[in-house]
Design a protein around this motif. Structure first.
Motif, PDB file in Angstrom:
ATOM      1  N   VAL A   1       0.787  -1.095  -0.076  1.00 18.41           N
ATOM      2  CA  VAL A   1      -0.039   0.023   0.158  1.00 18.41           C
ATOM      3  C   VAL A   1       0.795   1.197   0.109  1.00 18.41           C
ATOM      4  CG1 VAL A   1      -1.975   1.253   1.136  1.00 18.41           C
ATOM      5  CG2 VAL A   1      -1.801  -1.234   1.378  1.00 18.41           C
ATOM      6  N   GLU A   2       0.607   2.086  -0.774  1.00 18.64           N
ATOM      7  CA  GLU A   2       1.502   3.369  -0.975  1.00 18.64           C
ATOM      8  C   GLU A   2       1.005   4.422   0.487  1.00 18.64           C
ATOM      9  OE1 GLU A   2       0.461   5.875  -4.206  1.00 18.64           O
ATOM     10  OE2 GLU A   2       0.437   4.277  -5.629  1.00 18.64           O
ATOM     11  N   PRO A   3       2.498   4.810   0.886  1.00 16.62           N
ATOM     12  CA  PRO A   3       2.493   5.692   1.810  1.00 16.62           C
ATOM     13  C   PRO A   3       1.281   6.656   2.004  1.00 16.62           C
ATOM     14  CG  PRO A   3       4.604   5.498   1.161  1.00 16.62           C
ATOM     15  CD  PRO A   3       3.684   4.709  -0.053  1.00 16.62           C
ATOM     16  N   GLY A   4       0.556   6.721   3.246  1.00 16.31           N
ATOM     17  CA  GLY A   4      -0.580   7.702   3.140  1.00 16.31           C
ATOM     18  C   GLY A   4      -1.904   7.010   2.768  1.00 16.31           C
ATOM     19  N   TYR A   5      -2.015   5.875   2.417  1.00 15.70           N
ATOM     20  CA  TYR A   5      -3.116   5.242   2.291  1.00 15.70           C
ATOM     21  C   TYR A   5      -3.242   3.765   3.063  1.00 15.70           C
ATOM     22  CZ  TYR A   5      -3.471   7.786  -2.128  1.00 15.70           C
ATOM     23  OH  TYR A   5      -4.073   8.602  -3.040  1.00 15.70           O
ATOM     24  N   VAL A   6      -4.660   3.389   3.114  1.00 12.91           N
ATOM     25  CA  VAL A   6      -5.113   2.267   3.796  1.00 12.91           C
ATOM     26  C   VAL A   6      -5.711   1.376   2.882  1.00 12.91           C
ATOM     27  CG1 VAL A   6      -6.309   1.394   5.950  1.00 12.91           C
ATOM     28  CG2 VAL A   6      -5.412   3.485   5.926  1.00 12.91           C
ATOM     29  N   ARG A   7      -5.293   0.098   2.911  1.00 22.95           N
ATOM     30  CA  ARG A   7      -6.157  -0.786   2.229  1.00 22.95           C
ATOM     31  C   ARG A   7      -7.306  -1.448   2.897  1.00 22.95           C
ATOM     32  NH1 ARG A   7      -3.138  -4.742  -1.841  1.00 22.95           N
ATOM     33  NH2 ARG A   7      -2.930  -2.595  -2.525  1.00 22.95           N
TER      34      ARG A   7
ATOM     35  N   GLU B   1     -11.453  12.572  -6.505  1.00 27.13           N
ATOM     36  CA  GLU B   1     -10.786  11.468  -7.464  1.00 27.13           C
ATOM     37  C   GLU B   1     -11.229  10.122  -7.256  1.00 27.13           C
ATOM     38  OE1 GLU B   1      -7.146   9.895  -5.849  1.00 27.13           O
ATOM     39  OE2 GLU B   1      -7.049  11.742  -4.422  1.00 27.13           O
ATOM     40  N   PRO B   2     -11.529   9.276  -8.336  1.00 27.47           N
ATOM     41  CA  PRO B   2     -11.642   8.087  -8.271  1.00 27.47           C
ATOM     42  C   PRO B   2     -10.940   7.161  -7.624  1.00 27.47           C
ATOM     43  CG  PRO B   2     -11.092   8.062 -10.335  1.00 27.47           C
ATOM     44  CD  PRO B   2     -10.849   9.524  -9.760  1.00 27.47           C
ATOM     45  N   TYR B   3     -11.660   5.890  -6.783  1.00 28.55           N
ATOM     46  CA  TYR B   3     -10.910   5.104  -6.037  1.00 28.55           C
ATOM     47  C   TYR B   3     -11.079   3.715  -6.739  1.00 28.55           C
ATOM     48  CZ  TYR B   3     -10.254   8.726  -2.735  1.00 28.55           C
ATOM     49  OH  TYR B   3     -10.101   9.658  -1.936  1.00 28.55           O
TER      50      TYR B   3
ATOM     51  N   VAL C   1      -9.969  -1.630  -1.779  1.00 24.85           N
ATOM     52  CA  VAL C   1      -9.679  -0.380  -2.360  1.00 24.85           C
ATOM     53  C   VAL C   1      -8.599   0.351  -1.407  1.00 24.85           C
ATOM     54  CG1 VAL C   1     -11.704   0.557  -1.271  1.00 24.85           C
ATOM     55  CG2 VAL C   1     -10.833   1.672  -3.384  1.00 24.85           C
ATOM     56  N   ASP C   2      -7.824   0.905  -1.855  1.00 24.40           N
ATOM     57  CA  ASP C   2      -6.660   1.982  -1.131  1.00 24.40           C
ATOM     58  C   ASP C   2      -7.302   3.312  -0.830  1.00 24.40           C
ATOM     59  OD1 ASP C   2      -5.311  -0.571  -1.121  1.00 24.40           O
ATOM     60  OD2 ASP C   2      -3.852   0.248  -2.733  1.00 24.40           O
TER      61      ASP C   2
END
Length: 287
Positions: free
Chosen positions: A5-11, A52-54, A75-76
């Protein structure tokens, strides 16, 4: 499609259900057709008030008209969006989604979770009846009517040689660059008291049209048009047989997706991404 998961995101894992009747399948399409993925992504963007879309990643992309009882996606989301909405996201989605799609649970996924590549099996059910009068009107959107009497014992006999790891090219719609090697873990049929025959089909993954082609072959055995050994011979031949029909989608439901314990997620992801050959496990696919 990373396991990291990219930094700053939650899966976030979503468990969901849908009636496939009015959908052109799971995946978004360029032509703007109504799809499950598009409906959920639109609802998610609306309830989180995001510009923005997820994008969702799903355990198994279902075809047009196929239903799901326990589909899984991830979804992240940005950490701040998740922190703000996590407690009320499920209820807000329920208010925004159309009534033929439901999200049953929304939860932070364990480390290494990937809805598609972490899955170790997908279980489908195909429902059919041979009742002389047809299908119960209340079930007509989920049960196929076969207008010949069906021998369930013969169908189960025909199913047994199909179990295990094989190249299912004879039962799949070929896609460029995709393998058709799969491990079929279960294929069994049971008739209930109302005369509905439920075929349970479980595999590590499925290739395109595989379940509905297998059922089409078994129906030909069940109604006496082919002997029980015929589906196995078709499998061994490795090429499409014109007698194998892809049955209609409305009888098919994705019932459940299985995952390993949390500590096994990363190993499963790596295994599932490997190119399959006979005798070597794994991979991921769709049905």
């Amino acid at each position: 499609m990373s396991d990291e998961v990219e930094p700053g995101y939650v899966r976030v894992r979503l468990d969901l259900a849908y009636d496939g009747k009015d959908f052109s399948g799971w995946a978004k399409q360029a032509g703007g057709q109504r799809t499950v993925q598009a409906e959920i992504e639109d609802a998610l963007r609306t309830v989180t008030r995001s510009p923005e879309p997820y994008e969702l990643t799903v355990a198994g992309r279902t075809d047009a008209g196929v239903h799901a009882r326990r589909q899984v996606a991830h979804v992240d989301l940005p950490e701040e969006i998740w922190a703000e909405h996590r407690e009320k996201l499920r209820k807000r989605l329920a208010g925004r989604l159309p009534k033929d799609v439901r999200v049953w649970s929304v939860a932070e996924a364990p480390e290494g979770f990937n809805a598609r590549f972490s899955a170790i099996w997908r279980r489908y059910a195909y429902r059919v009846t041979d009742h002389p009068a047809g299908v119960d009107p209340l079930l007509r959107g989920h049960v196929l009517w076969h207008d010949w009497p069906l021998d369930v014992a013969a169908m189960n006999e025909a199913a047994r040689p199909l179990l295990g790891e094989h190249d299912f090219a004879a039962y799949c719609k070929k896609r460029e660059g995709a393998t058709t090697i799969r491990t079929l873990q279960e294929l069994s049929l049971v008739r209930d008291a109302e005369g509905i025959i439920t075929a349970t089909v479980r595999a590590d993954a499925f290739c395109h049209n595989m379940v509905r082609s297998l059922i089409g072959a078994l129906l030909f055995v069940g109604d006496g048009h082919r002997p029980p050994e015929w589906p196995g011979k078709v499998l061994a031949a490795g090429v499409r047989d014109s007698a194998v029909h892809v049955v209609r989608p409305h009888g098919l439901t994705l019932e459940e997706v299985g995952y390993p314990a949390d500590e096994g997620l990363r190993a499963r992801n790596k295994e599932a991404r490997n190119k399959r050959t006979l005798g070597a496990a794994s991979g991921a696919g769709c049905c």
